[in-house]
Design an enzyme around this catalytic site. Structure first.
Site, mmCIF file in Angstrom:
data_model
loop_
_atom_site.group_PDB
_atom_site.id
_atom_site.type_symbol
_atom_site.label_atom_id
_atom_site.label_comp_id
_atom_site.label_asym_id
_atom_site.label_seq_id
_atom_site.Cartn_x
_atom_site.Cartn_y
_atom_site.Cartn_z
ATOM 1 N N SER A 7 0.543 -18.693 -19.932
ATOM 2 C CA SER A 7 1.238 -19.899 -20.376
ATOM 3 C C SER A 7 0.451 -20.602 -21.470
ATOM 4 C CB SER A 7 1.414 -20.844 -19.176
ATOM 5 O OG SER A 7 1.853 -22.119 -19.599
ATOM 6 N N LYS A 57 -3.967 -19.863 -14.479
ATOM 7 C CA LYS A 57 -3.596 -18.986 -15.597
ATOM 8 C C LYS A 57 -4.852 -18.614 -16.406
ATOM 9 C CE LYS A 57 0.744 -18.672 -14.751
ATOM 10 N NZ LYS A 57 1.246 -17.397 -14.188
ATOM 11 N N TYR A 79 -2.695 -25.475 -11.548
ATOM 12 C CA TYR A 79 -1.768 -24.426 -11.989
ATOM 13 C C TYR A 79 -2.275 -23.820 -13.297
ATOM 14 C CZ TYR A 79 1.880 -22.467 -14.851
ATOM 15 O OH TYR A 79 2.557 -21.652 -15.720
HETATM 16 C C1 WQD Z 1 9.051 -30.720 -21.328
HETATM 17 C C2 WQD Z 1 9.106 -32.121 -21.917
HETATM 18 C C3 WQD Z 1 8.293 -33.827 -20.449
HETATM 19 C C4 WQD Z 1 11.426 -33.608 -17.443
HETATM 20 C C5 WQD Z 1 5.858 -26.887 -18.000
HETATM 21 C C6 WQD Z 1 4.586 -26.211 -17.594
HETATM 22 C C7 WQD Z 1 4.450 -24.909 -18.349
HETATM 23 C C8 WQD Z 1 5.669 -24.069 -18.115
HETATM 24 C C9 WQD Z 1 6.902 -24.823 -18.595
HETATM 25 C C10 WQD Z 1 5.468 -22.621 -16.215
HETATM 26 C C11 WQD Z 1 7.854 -32.937 -21.587
HETATM 27 C C12 WQD Z 1 9.774 -34.035 -20.758
HETATM 28 C C13 WQD Z 1 10.645 -33.358 -18.561
HETATM 29 C C14 WQD Z 1 12.125 -34.832 -17.333
HETATM 30 C C15 WQD Z 1 11.257 -35.499 -19.469
HETATM 31 N N1 WQD Z 1 5.820 -23.794 -16.724
HETATM 32 N N2 WQD Z 1 10.578 -34.291 -19.554
HETATM 33 N N3 WQD Z 1 12.016 -35.736 -18.356
HETATM 34 O O1 WQD Z 1 5.696 -29.727 -19.020
HETATM 35 O O2 WQD Z 1 6.160 -28.686 -21.312
HETATM 36 O O3 WQD Z 1 5.770 -27.215 -19.358
HETATM 37 O O4 WQD Z 1 6.969 -26.037 -17.820
HETATM 38 O O5 WQD Z 1 5.011 -21.666 -16.771
HETATM 39 O O6 WQD Z 1 3.309 -24.233 -17.879
HETATM 40 O O7 WQD Z 1 3.501 -27.031 -17.946
HETATM 41 O O8 WQD Z 1 7.882 -28.515 -19.494
HETATM 42 O O9 WQD Z 1 10.261 -29.054 -19.098
HETATM 43 O O10 WQD Z 1 8.484 -30.105 -17.587
HETATM 44 O O11 WQD Z 1 8.709 -30.879 -19.940
HETATM 45 O O12 WQD Z 1 11.180 -36.344 -20.370
HETATM 46 O O13 WQD Z 1 12.851 -35.123 -16.341
HETATM 47 O O14 WQD Z 1 10.201 -32.820 -21.330
HETATM 48 O O15 WQD Z 1 7.616 -35.080 -20.444
HETATM 49 O O16 WQD Z 1 7.574 -33.763 -22.708
HETATM 50 P P1 WQD Z 1 6.313 -28.650 -19.830
HETATM 51 P P2 WQD Z 1 8.878 -29.640 -18.947
#
Ligand code: WQD
Length: 340
Positions: A126, A155, A151
């Site tokens: 990741s 990785k 987590y």
């Molecule tokens: C994306 C953006 C949130 C939810 C994670 C893991 C990564 C991979 C993918 C496994 C961020 C914003 C989110 C919400 C929001 N996982 N958001 N409201 O955190 O970039 O990555 O998932 O492999 O390892 O870290 O993805 O989709 O959670 O968030 O505003 O209800 O959307 O703050 O900016 P992230 P995400």
């Protein structure tokens, strides 16, 4: 084509990768403990390809069971290893569960793989290993930073374990694919993302809000140093990501690798803000989304999007889907499973 083991093969990215492996003519064996997936996904895969992969429900934490599995499958030519827990927040609350489930299992699988005549290994890593990278877009040479969560640490540790093993195991070759943000679903809408409980990730929360399962999407922070104040990520269609696994595996099977251990960033190379994803959803669905600004989420980085030059040139792979394509496929899937 050879027999490939896909651990976590009934999960979101695993199931889409199984479909692409079958499309390429590989024989697929799936191991999944069904802790974060459903046996129904097997029917979805079969409905798409017409071929049912061999499936074994198996907890990879059970070393004797892992050993007896491999005794039955000495003809495995490669492993694509997805099986792991992946919720950032949960890992902070329960680190030992993450170290046991993500590290012990990797060690047990590698101990068996290195005993096989063909030891080709693709690891689900990741972009989280980069933390907040200093330079955008992010290349594979960007420094790995101290993990922001257990987590993310699993990785980083996982990559190191694989690299150390490749140094001494004569038959072993490995590639770590560092995913950016996988979203969307197979265009057939027969497989897709099935988050258990309240979705942690942005796109499933958007589609569940539009489907009426959630009341309102909270945008975690609108005061970041970005054009519209919201975080920027590289959202890649899960089918594009699945195809990257197949070409990476073929690179090893065909001995086209340049080193026994390689890493590749797998993204689109395009950064999109949270508000841009919301606008994309409203554009492709015609649905006005109910959302509000909310405080920042602990551990979020401001920006993360990939430099895909290495994967484009070395793997001959390029993401094809745009953000709209990916978001639309996620919405079609949500409507399919909610009978909307
Ligand atoms: C994306 C953006 C949130 C939810 C994670 C893991 C990564 C991979 C993918 C496994 C961020 C914003 C989110 C919400 C929001 N996982 N958001 N409201 O955190 O970039 O990555 O998932 O492999 O390892 O870290 O993805 O989709 O959670 O968030 O505003 O209800 O959307 O703050 O900016 P992230 P995400």
């Amino acid at each position: 084509m050879g027999k490939i083991l896909v651990t976590g093969g009934l999960g979101f990215i695993g199931s889409h990768t199984v479909v692409e492996l079958q499309n390429e003519g590989f024989e697929v064996v799936i191991i999944d403990d069904l802790s974060n997936s459903s046996i129904d996904v097997l029917n979805g895969i079969t409905a798409i390809t017409g071929k049912t992969p061999v499936f074994e429900k198996l907890d990879l934490k059970d070393k004797p069971k892992v050993q007896s599995f491999f005794k039955k499958h000495q003809d495995i030519e490669g492993i694509i290893h997805f099986a792991a827990s992946k919720a950032v927040g949960e890992s902070v609350q329960n680190p030992l569960m993450y170290y046991e489930n993500n590290i012990n299992t990797l060690v047990y699988v590698l101990q068996e793989l290195t005993g096989l005549p063909k030891a080709n290994f693709i690891f689900s890593s990741s972009c989280t290993v980069y933390g907040q990278a200093d330079v955008m877009p992010i290349t594979e040479n960007a420094p790995v930073k101290p993990a922001e969560s257990p987590y993310g640490n699993t990785k980083q540790i996982g990559e190191e374990i694989i690299q150390d093993t490749c140094k001494v195991a004569p038959s072993m070759k490995a590639i770590s694919l560092r995913y950016f943000n996988p979203i969307g679903a197979h265009p057939s809408a027969k497989i897709g993302e099935l988050p258990l409980g309240v979705p942690q990730n942005l796109v499933p929360f958007i589609t569940q809000t539009a489907a009426g399962l959630r009341d309102c999407l909270s945008v975690f922070g609108d005061d970041y140093p970005t054009p519209d104040g919201t975080c920027i990520r590289d959202y890649i269609h899960v089918v594009d990501l699945a195809k990257a696994h197949v070409v990476a595996l073929q690179r090893l099977l065909n001995n086209e690798h340049k080193a026994n251990y390689e890493t590749f960033n797998v993204g689109t190379g395009v950064g999109s803000s949270v508000l841009e994803v919301i606008q994309s959803f409203e554009r492709v669905s015609g649905v006005s989304l109910n959302y509000k600004m909310a405080p920042r989420r602990e551990g979020d980085v401001t920006k993360a999007y990939a430099d895909t030059t290495k994967a484009n040139s070395e793997l001959g792979w390029q993401a094809k889907s745009t953000l709209d394509d990916s978001v639309q496929s996620a919405w079609l899937w949500e409507k399919e499973i909610r009978n909307l």
